[in-house]
Design a protein around this motif. Structure first.
Motif, PDB file in Angstrom:
ATOM      1  N   GLN A 122       0.830  -1.197   0.000  1.00 30.52           N
ATOM      2  CA  GLN A 122       0.000   0.000   0.000  1.00 30.52           C
ATOM      3  C   GLN A 122       0.873   1.259   0.000  1.00 30.52           C
ATOM      4  N   GLN A 123       1.911   1.244   0.821  1.00 32.30           N
ATOM      5  CA  GLN A 123       2.760   2.426   0.906  1.00 32.30           C
ATOM      6  C   GLN A 123       3.706   2.527  -0.256  1.00 32.30           C
ATOM      7  N   TYR A 124       4.136   1.387  -0.724  1.00 34.34           N
ATOM      8  CA  TYR A 124       5.171   1.324  -1.733  1.00 34.34           C
ATOM      9  C   TYR A 124       4.578   1.537  -3.117  1.00 34.34           C
ATOM     10  N   GLY A 125       3.343   1.142  -3.258  1.00 37.34           N
ATOM     11  CA  GLY A 125       2.665   1.357  -4.531  1.00 37.34           C
ATOM     12  C   GLY A 125       2.963   0.304  -5.581  1.00 37.34           C
ATOM     13  N   GLY A 126       3.648  -0.768  -5.211  1.00 42.89           N
ATOM     14  CA  GLY A 126       3.922  -1.821  -6.193  1.00 42.89           C
ATOM     15  C   GLY A 126       3.574  -3.156  -5.589  1.00 42.89           C
ATOM     16  N   SER A 127       3.647  -4.216  -6.413  1.00 44.09           N
ATOM     17  CA  SER A 127       3.320  -5.509  -5.811  1.00 44.09           C
ATOM     18  C   SER A 127       4.616  -6.244  -5.450  1.00 44.09           C
ATOM     19  N   LEU A 128       4.591  -6.894  -4.312  1.00 46.01           N
ATOM     20  CA  LEU A 128       5.778  -7.571  -3.795  1.00 46.01           C
ATOM     21  C   LEU A 128       5.563  -9.076  -3.891  1.00 46.01           C
ATOM     22  N   SER A 129       6.372  -9.731  -4.722  1.00 48.38           N
ATOM     23  CA  SER A 129       6.168 -11.163  -4.910  1.00 48.38           C
ATOM     24  C   SER A 129       7.361 -12.001  -4.458  1.00 48.38           C
ATOM     25  N   LYS A 130       8.474 -11.335  -4.098  1.00 47.55           N
ATOM     26  CA  LYS A 130       9.672 -12.079  -3.692  1.00 47.55           C
ATOM     27  C   LYS A 130      10.136 -11.554  -2.336  1.00 47.55           C
ATOM     28  N   VAL A 131      10.583 -12.483  -1.512  1.00 49.37           N
ATOM     29  CA  VAL A 131      10.962 -12.049  -0.162  1.00 49.37           C
ATOM     30  C   VAL A 131      12.185 -12.804   0.340  1.00 49.37           C
ATOM     31  N   VAL A 132      13.030 -12.084   1.050  1.00 49.00           N
ATOM     32  CA  VAL A 132      14.047 -12.747   1.875  1.00 49.00           C
ATOM     33  C   VAL A 132      13.535 -12.668   3.307  1.00 49.00           C
ATOM     34  N   MET A 133      13.278 -13.831   3.880  1.00 48.69           N
ATOM     35  CA  MET A 133      12.831 -13.913   5.271  1.00 48.69           C
ATOM     36  C   MET A 133      14.054 -14.151   6.153  1.00 48.69           C
ATOM     37  N   GLY A 134      14.052 -13.539   7.321  1.00 54.06           N
ATOM     38  CA  GLY A 134      15.105 -13.844   8.293  1.00 54.06           C
ATOM     39  C   GLY A 134      14.791 -15.151   8.999  1.00 54.06           C
ATOM     40  N   ARG A 135      15.827 -15.789   9.493  1.00 56.86           N
ATOM     41  CA  ARG A 135      15.619 -16.948  10.364  1.00 56.86           C
ATOM     42  C   ARG A 135      16.723 -16.938  11.423  1.00 56.86           C
ATOM     43  N   PRO A 136      16.399 -17.408  12.636  1.00 58.42           N
ATOM     44  CA  PRO A 136      17.448 -17.487  13.652  1.00 58.42           C
ATOM     45  C   PRO A 136      18.449 -18.576  13.277  1.00 58.42           C
ATOM     46  N   VAL A 137      19.615 -18.542  13.845  1.00 60.77           N
ATOM     47  CA  VAL A 137      20.586 -19.606  13.556  1.00 60.77           C
ATOM     48  C   VAL A 137      20.001 -20.941  13.997  1.00 60.77           C
ATOM     49  N   ARG A 138      19.330 -20.958  15.133  1.00 66.33           N
ATOM     50  CA  ARG A 138      18.620 -22.165  15.588  1.00 66.33           C
ATOM     51  C   ARG A 138      17.180 -21.786  15.935  1.00 66.33           C
ATOM     52  N   PHE A 139      16.218 -22.372  15.229  1.00 63.84           N
ATOM     53  CA  PHE A 139      14.819 -22.292  15.687  1.00 63.84           C
ATOM     54  C   PHE A 139      14.673 -23.211  16.894  1.00 63.84           C
ATOM     55  N   VAL A 140      15.315 -24.390  16.769  1.00 66.89           N
ATOM     56  CA  VAL A 140      15.198 -25.431  17.795  1.00 66.89           C
ATOM     57  C   VAL A 140      16.614 -25.876  18.145  1.00 66.89           C
ATOM     58  N   ASP A 141      16.939 -25.893  19.438  1.00 72.27           N
ATOM     59  CA  ASP A 141      18.275 -26.322  19.854  1.00 72.27           C
ATOM     60  C   ASP A 141      18.366 -27.848  19.769  1.00 72.27           C
ATOM     61  N   ASP A 142      19.505 -28.351  19.376  1.00 74.42           N
ATOM     62  CA  ASP A 142      19.828 -29.789  19.460  1.00 74.42           C
ATOM     63  C   ASP A 142      18.871 -30.712  18.711  1.00 74.42           C
ATOM     64  N   ASN A 143      18.179 -30.237  17.701  1.00 75.93           N
ATOM     65  CA  ASN A 143      17.350 -31.150  16.905  1.00 75.93           C
ATOM     66  C   ASN A 143      17.280 -30.604  15.475  1.00 75.93           C
ATOM     67  N   ASP A 144      18.168 -31.139  14.636  1.00 73.72           N
ATOM     68  CA  ASP A 144      18.300 -30.583  13.285  1.00 73.72           C
ATOM     69  C   ASP A 144      17.044 -30.764  12.444  1.00 73.72           C
ATOM     70  N   SER A 145      16.346 -31.915  12.617  1.00 70.73           N
ATOM     71  CA  SER A 145      15.194 -32.125  11.733  1.00 70.73           C
ATOM     72  C   SER A 145      14.036 -31.201  12.135  1.00 70.73           C
ATOM     73  N   LYS A 146      13.852 -30.998  13.440  1.00 72.66           N
ATOM     74  CA  LYS A 146      12.801 -30.047  13.857  1.00 72.66           C
ATOM     75  C   LYS A 146      13.168 -28.627  13.438  1.00 72.66           C
ATOM     76  N   ASP A 147      14.462 -28.336  13.504  1.00 75.48           N
ATOM     77  CA  ASP A 147      14.921 -27.011  13.107  1.00 75.48           C
ATOM     78  C   ASP A 147      14.634 -26.789  11.617  1.00 75.48           C
TER      79      ASP A 147
END
Ligand code: ATP
Ligand code: MG
Length: 431
Positions: A122-147
């Protein structure tokens, strides 16, 4: 001879369809390129960050977001209040009840991300179809598959929110890119991001020249992270100072060798689990505790808060006290909405004792980052701090204690990651 372009051409050239989103546990931002400059969108009344909250009003079809959602909930409107949705990613919680229907968390997060996208468009006046999302280094500690599962869920949510292409970048690397854009010479920097849900670190070589590269893997010496943040400090403060007023640690008069069940108090003290208190089985469990304690009033209070759906209000008071202790020696939690004159005070020394173990975990994660890189504190040229929880005095002082020789830089606590993600989006999606 210069070529003349029709006027629409320059408009087209300046229009980008990508953005960066820092979906935080507590606060979020979205940034776009405006006149070749990364710019965070003013999401709410000119404010660049928006609390990661949703309020589904029982009587309104459209959900509310951010500060407006908090105000609506605090004003006593009936409905479901959501906060710390990011903490659910990678956990076994799949859905919650909204207006009598089960709503998957991925969908709920999508509703929030869509609101960010629409406000930006709305503010930018254009459509946004691509995004870089941030992620923490670990969402979940000590469990790679859940992370890994957590990132998959966040990607699904971003796609449900209308993005066609979704890339990820580590939050502390994004913060590093934002800091780098202010530099005029090379530095070996330790980037520290202590947010609401996670603490993240990266040790990275930064300079204006290096900043031109798309692939920075050669400059990143190490990253580390731990699932501890400001919401954990709230939880500890709540468990030690507030929950005992609701029966936590009371003696079980029927079975003196046993304690009252821990889960209701743990859920009450944990932002992302509060809504589970309102489920039937949980209400029955809380009511059954009444038989176990001598002072029935403690459990009556708990029942009252649950029946009135006021547990988030208690959590907001706890958080406000924590924030107050960043600038004052004492803070008072006003729980007068539960019982008249129900005030709980806490001083900084008590608070510091309460959060000590959490601070130790965060410092350990920081040292892991240095150790992985084989770099000593004395070799670090600059320490860049971002994230709301770097305002906690004990946290900040413990983190910077070993860096006497380094330049200590306090970045924008709530904007650095979003700005860096936007810079990264330009490299990934810009032509
Ligand atoms: N002045 C302050 N003193 C202490 N804590 C604060 C202060 N201001 C904000 N916080 C805390 O900072 C946290 C939010 O920080 P931030 O917005 O950086 O997190 P986030 O990006 O949403 O979370 P994450 O990056 O972990 O997903 C909350 O726990 C909040 O209570
Ligand atoms: Mg953050």
């Amino acid at each position: 001879m210069p070529r003349l372009y029709p006027s629409w051409h320059s408009f087209f050239m300046n229009t980008t369809n990508f953005c960066g989103i820092d979906f935080g546990t507590s606060n979020s931002t979205i940034g776009v390129f405006n006149d070749s400059t990364p710019t965070l969108i003013a999401l709410e009344d000119g404010k660049l960050d928006m609390p990661s909250t949703i309020f589904f009003d029982e009587h309104e079809p459209a959900p509310l977001f951010g500060r407006e959602a908090i105000e609506h909930y605090v004003d006593g409107n009936h409905g479901r209040f959501m906060r710390s949705m990011k903490s659910v990613l990678g956990s076994s919680l799949m859905s919650t009840n909204v207006g009598g229907n089960s709503l998957k968390f991925e969908r709920m997060i999508a509703v929030y991300i869509k609101a960010l996208r629409e406000r930006a468009e709305q503010q930018y006046g254009g459509s946004l179809s691509k995004v870089v999302m941030g992620r923490p280094v670990r969402f979940v500690d000590d469990n790679d598959s859940k992370d890994a599962q957590a990132q998959v869920s966040l990607e699904k949510a971003a796609k449900l929110a209308g993005f066609k292409e979704v890339e990820f970048q580590y939050e502390p690397i994004a913060a590093a890119l934002a800091y780098e854009s202010t530099l005029d010479s090379e530095e070996l920097a330790l980037i520290i991001d202590i947010g609401g849900g996670t603490s993240d670190f990266t040790l990275i070589r930064l300079s204006p020249e290096l900043g031109k590269k798309v692939d920075r893997s050669a400059d990143i010496l190490a990253t580390s992270g731990v699932h501890v943040g400001g919401t954990d400090l709230d939880k500890q403060l709540s468990l030690t100072r507030v929950m005992p007023h609701f029966g936590y640690k009371a003696i079980n008069i029927r079975k003196p060798t046993m304690e009252l069940p821990y889960p209701p108090f743990f859920n009450f003290a944990s932002w992302h689990l509060i809504n589970t208190l309102y489920e039937k089985a949980s209400i029955l469990e809380i009511k059954s505790m009444r038989l176990d304690v001598e002072d029935k009033h403690l459990i009556d209070r708990f029942i009252k808060v649950v029946e009135r759906r006021e547990a988030h209000l208690v959590a907001l008071e706890v958080e406000a006290a924590k924030v107050g202790l960043s600038d004052a020696e004492q803070a008072v939690m006003n729980l007068g909405f539960v019982d008249p004159d129900f005030l709980v005070s806490v001083d900084k020394a008590d608070f510091n004792d309460t959060i000590m173990a959490n601070v130790d975990e965060v410092v350990k994660a920081m040292n892991d980052c240095l150790n992985k890189a084989g770099i000593s504190a004395a070799q670090v040229g600059s320490v860049f701090l971002t994230g709301g929880t770097t305002a906690v005095e004990l946290m900040r002082s413990r983190l910077v204690a070993d860096f006497a020789g380094a330049k200590i830089v306090d970045g924008d606590k709530f904007g650095s990651v979003g700005l860096g993600l936007t810079l990264h989006a330009q490299k990934v999606f810009g032509s």
